[in-house]
Design a protein around this motif. Structure first.
Motif, PDB file in Angstrom:
ATOM      1  N   VAL A 108      -8.973   1.498   6.780  1.00  0.00           N
ATOM      2  CA  VAL A 108      -8.547   0.534   7.798  1.00  0.00           C
ATOM      3  C   VAL A 108      -8.520  -0.874   7.213  1.00  0.00           C
ATOM      4  O   VAL A 108      -7.617  -1.666   7.512  1.00  0.00           O
ATOM      5  CB  VAL A 108      -9.447   0.623   9.048  1.00  0.00           C
ATOM      6  N   GLU A 109      -9.464  -1.187   6.348  1.00  0.00           N
ATOM      7  CA  GLU A 109      -9.498  -2.515   5.720  1.00  0.00           C
ATOM      8  C   GLU A 109      -8.251  -2.749   4.861  1.00  0.00           C
ATOM      9  O   GLU A 109      -7.713  -3.855   4.840  1.00  0.00           O
ATOM     10  CB  GLU A 109     -10.768  -2.689   4.891  1.00  0.00           C
ATOM     11  N   LYS A 110      -7.772  -1.739   4.159  1.00  0.00           N
ATOM     12  CA  LYS A 110      -6.536  -1.873   3.372  1.00  0.00           C
ATOM     13  C   LYS A 110      -5.368  -2.262   4.279  1.00  0.00           C
ATOM     14  O   LYS A 110      -4.577  -3.147   3.936  1.00  0.00           O
ATOM     15  CB  LYS A 110      -6.191  -0.553   2.670  1.00  0.00           C
ATOM     16  N   LEU A 111      -5.281  -1.604   5.426  1.00  0.00           N
ATOM     17  CA  LEU A 111      -4.194  -1.909   6.353  1.00  0.00           C
ATOM     18  C   LEU A 111      -4.370  -3.305   6.947  1.00  0.00           C
ATOM     19  O   LEU A 111      -3.398  -4.050   7.089  1.00  0.00           O
ATOM     20  CB  LEU A 111      -4.110  -0.856   7.459  1.00  0.00           C
ATOM     21  N   ARG A 112      -5.585  -3.683   7.245  1.00  0.00           N
ATOM     22  CA  ARG A 112      -5.825  -5.026   7.804  1.00  0.00           C
ATOM     23  C   ARG A 112      -5.439  -6.122   6.801  1.00  0.00           C
ATOM     24  O   ARG A 112      -4.891  -7.159   7.179  1.00  0.00           O
ATOM     25  CB  ARG A 112      -7.264  -5.175   8.252  1.00  0.00           C
ATOM     26  N   ARG A 113      -5.716  -5.892   5.514  1.00  0.00           N
ATOM     27  CA  ARG A 113      -5.301  -6.865   4.489  1.00  0.00           C
ATOM     28  C   ARG A 113      -3.781  -6.962   4.428  1.00  0.00           C
ATOM     29  O   ARG A 113      -3.222  -8.056   4.321  1.00  0.00           O
ATOM     30  CB  ARG A 113      -5.870  -6.471   3.124  1.00  0.00           C
ATOM     31  N   MET A 135       0.829  -1.207   0.000  1.00  0.00           N
ATOM     32  CA  MET A 135       0.000   0.000   0.000  1.00  0.00           C
ATOM     33  C   MET A 135       0.863   1.257   0.000  1.00  0.00           C
ATOM     34  O   MET A 135       1.918   1.282   0.632  1.00  0.00           O
ATOM     35  CB  MET A 135      -0.982  -0.008   1.175  1.00  0.00           C
ATOM     36  N   PRO A 136       0.420   2.281  -0.708  1.00  0.00           N
ATOM     37  CA  PRO A 136       1.153   3.545  -0.714  1.00  0.00           C
ATOM     38  C   PRO A 136       1.223   4.143   0.688  1.00  0.00           C
ATOM     39  O   PRO A 136       0.328   3.912   1.514  1.00  0.00           O
ATOM     40  CB  PRO A 136       0.330   4.451  -1.634  1.00  0.00           C
ATOM     41  N   TYR A 137       2.275   4.904   0.936  1.00  0.00           N
ATOM     42  CA  TYR A 137       2.462   5.510   2.244  1.00  0.00           C
ATOM     43  C   TYR A 137       1.269   6.371   2.639  1.00  0.00           C
ATOM     44  O   TYR A 137       0.842   6.339   3.791  1.00  0.00           O
ATOM     45  CB  TYR A 137       3.749   6.326   2.299  1.00  0.00           C
ATOM     46  N   ASP A 138       0.704   7.125   1.709  1.00  0.00           N
ATOM     47  CA  ASP A 138      -0.445   7.979   2.035  1.00  0.00           C
ATOM     48  C   ASP A 138      -1.604   7.171   2.608  1.00  0.00           C
ATOM     49  O   ASP A 138      -2.265   7.603   3.556  1.00  0.00           O
ATOM     50  CB  ASP A 138      -0.914   8.765   0.804  1.00  0.00           C
ATOM     51  N   ASP A 139      -1.863   5.997   2.028  1.00  0.00           N
ATOM     52  CA  ASP A 139      -2.943   5.145   2.538  1.00  0.00           C
ATOM     53  C   ASP A 139      -2.598   4.604   3.922  1.00  0.00           C
ATOM     54  O   ASP A 139      -3.466   4.512   4.794  1.00  0.00           O
ATOM     55  CB  ASP A 139      -3.210   3.985   1.583  1.00  0.00           C
ATOM     56  N   TYR A 140      -1.335   4.219   4.126  1.00  0.00           N
ATOM     57  CA  TYR A 140      -0.901   3.729   5.441  1.00  0.00           C
ATOM     58  C   TYR A 140      -1.079   4.825   6.484  1.00  0.00           C
ATOM     59  O   TYR A 140      -1.598   4.571   7.577  1.00  0.00           O
ATOM     60  CB  TYR A 140       0.562   3.296   5.374  1.00  0.00           C
ATOM     61  N   GLU A 141      -0.676   6.035   6.126  1.00  0.00           N
ATOM     62  CA  GLU A 141      -0.774   7.163   7.061  1.00  0.00           C
ATOM     63  C   GLU A 141      -2.232   7.442   7.431  1.00  0.00           C
ATOM     64  O   GLU A 141      -2.554   7.681   8.589  1.00  0.00           O
ATOM     65  CB  GLU A 141      -0.114   8.398   6.437  1.00  0.00           C
ATOM     66  N   LYS A 142      -3.122   7.382   6.438  1.00  0.00           N
ATOM     67  CA  LYS A 142      -4.552   7.586   6.710  1.00  0.00           C
ATOM     68  C   LYS A 142      -5.089   6.515   7.653  1.00  0.00           C
ATOM     69  O   LYS A 142      -5.775   6.823   8.636  1.00  0.00           O
ATOM     70  CB  LYS A 142      -5.354   7.548   5.403  1.00  0.00           C
ATOM     71  N   ALA A 143      -4.792   5.253   7.345  1.00  0.00           N
ATOM     72  CA  ALA A 143      -5.299   4.157   8.176  1.00  0.00           C
ATOM     73  C   ALA A 143      -4.728   4.238   9.587  1.00  0.00           C
ATOM     74  O   ALA A 143      -5.457   4.042  10.570  1.00  0.00           O
ATOM     75  CB  ALA A 143      -4.947   2.817   7.535  1.00  0.00           C
ATOM     76  N   ASP A 144      -3.442   4.537   9.699  1.00  0.00           N
ATOM     77  CA  ASP A 144      -2.814   4.651  11.014  1.00  0.00           C
ATOM     78  C   ASP A 144      -3.455   5.780  11.822  1.00  0.00           C
ATOM     79  O   ASP A 144      -3.747   5.619  13.008  1.00  0.00           O
ATOM     80  CB  ASP A 144      -1.311   4.885  10.847  1.00  0.00           C
ATOM     81  N   THR A 145      -3.723   6.900  11.180  1.00  0.00           N
ATOM     82  CA  THR A 145      -4.358   8.030  11.853  1.00  0.00           C
ATOM     83  C   THR A 145      -5.768   7.661  12.309  1.00  0.00           C
ATOM     84  O   THR A 145      -6.164   7.954  13.444  1.00  0.00           O
ATOM     85  CB  THR A 145      -4.402   9.265  10.930  1.00  0.00           C
ATOM     86  N   ILE A 146      -6.517   7.000  11.442  1.00  0.00           N
ATOM     87  CA  ILE A 146      -7.881   6.594  11.789  1.00  0.00           C
ATOM     88  C   ILE A 146      -7.860   5.660  12.989  1.00  0.00           C
ATOM     89  O   ILE A 146      -8.636   5.827  13.941  1.00  0.00           O
ATOM     90  CB  ILE A 146      -8.577   5.928  10.581  1.00  0.00           C
TER      91      ILE A 146
END
Length: 126
Positions: A111-116, A75-86
């Motif tokens: 959050v689902e992207k990070l969980r996968r 996953m791109p860093y931007d998506d990781y950062e969003k999920a981590d913040t959430i």
């Protein structure tokens, strides 16, 4: 000015640095996307957090480094950062204001992207 003792922290930082340098190079045959590059501090924070949650066992260093490398591959860093913040906001006890971090489709998708990615970590980094 007070001096901060670094003796206890240095071995942990050295281990994390070795793991990051050993795992930072793209693997042969993996399509490496520059947009998936994560800041070194984020990678180090993940590895140190992983080690801390597992009792700072040296034998887990490679597994922890593999974890952030796997997430960065997926996953791109931007998506990781969003999920981590959430996730941090969900744990922060915001009451009614926290609902937007729990109940919106965007929050759930991020959050689902990070969980996968974390599920893949469990498969790859054993």
């Amino acid at each position: 000015m007070a001096r901060i003792p670094m003796r206890g922290l240095l071995p942990v930082l050295a281990w994390a640095g070795l793991a990051l340098s050993a795992h930072a190079a793209p693997k042969a045959g993996v399509d490496h996307h520059p947009r998936y590059d994560y800041p070194t501090a984020v990678r180090a924070d993940y590895v140190i957090g992983c080690l801390a949650s597992n009792g700072f066992k040296h034998e887990l260093l490679g597994k922890c480094a593999c974890g952030i490398d796997t997430i960065a591959d997926m996953m791109p860093y931007d998506d990781y950062e969003k999920a981590d913040t959430i996730l941090r906001m969900q744990q922060g006890g915001l009451g009614d204001r926290g609902a937007m971090f729990r109940d919106t489709p965007i929050a759930k998708d991020e959050v689902e992207k990070l969980r996968r990615a974390q599920a893949e970590v469990n498969l790859r980094c054993t």
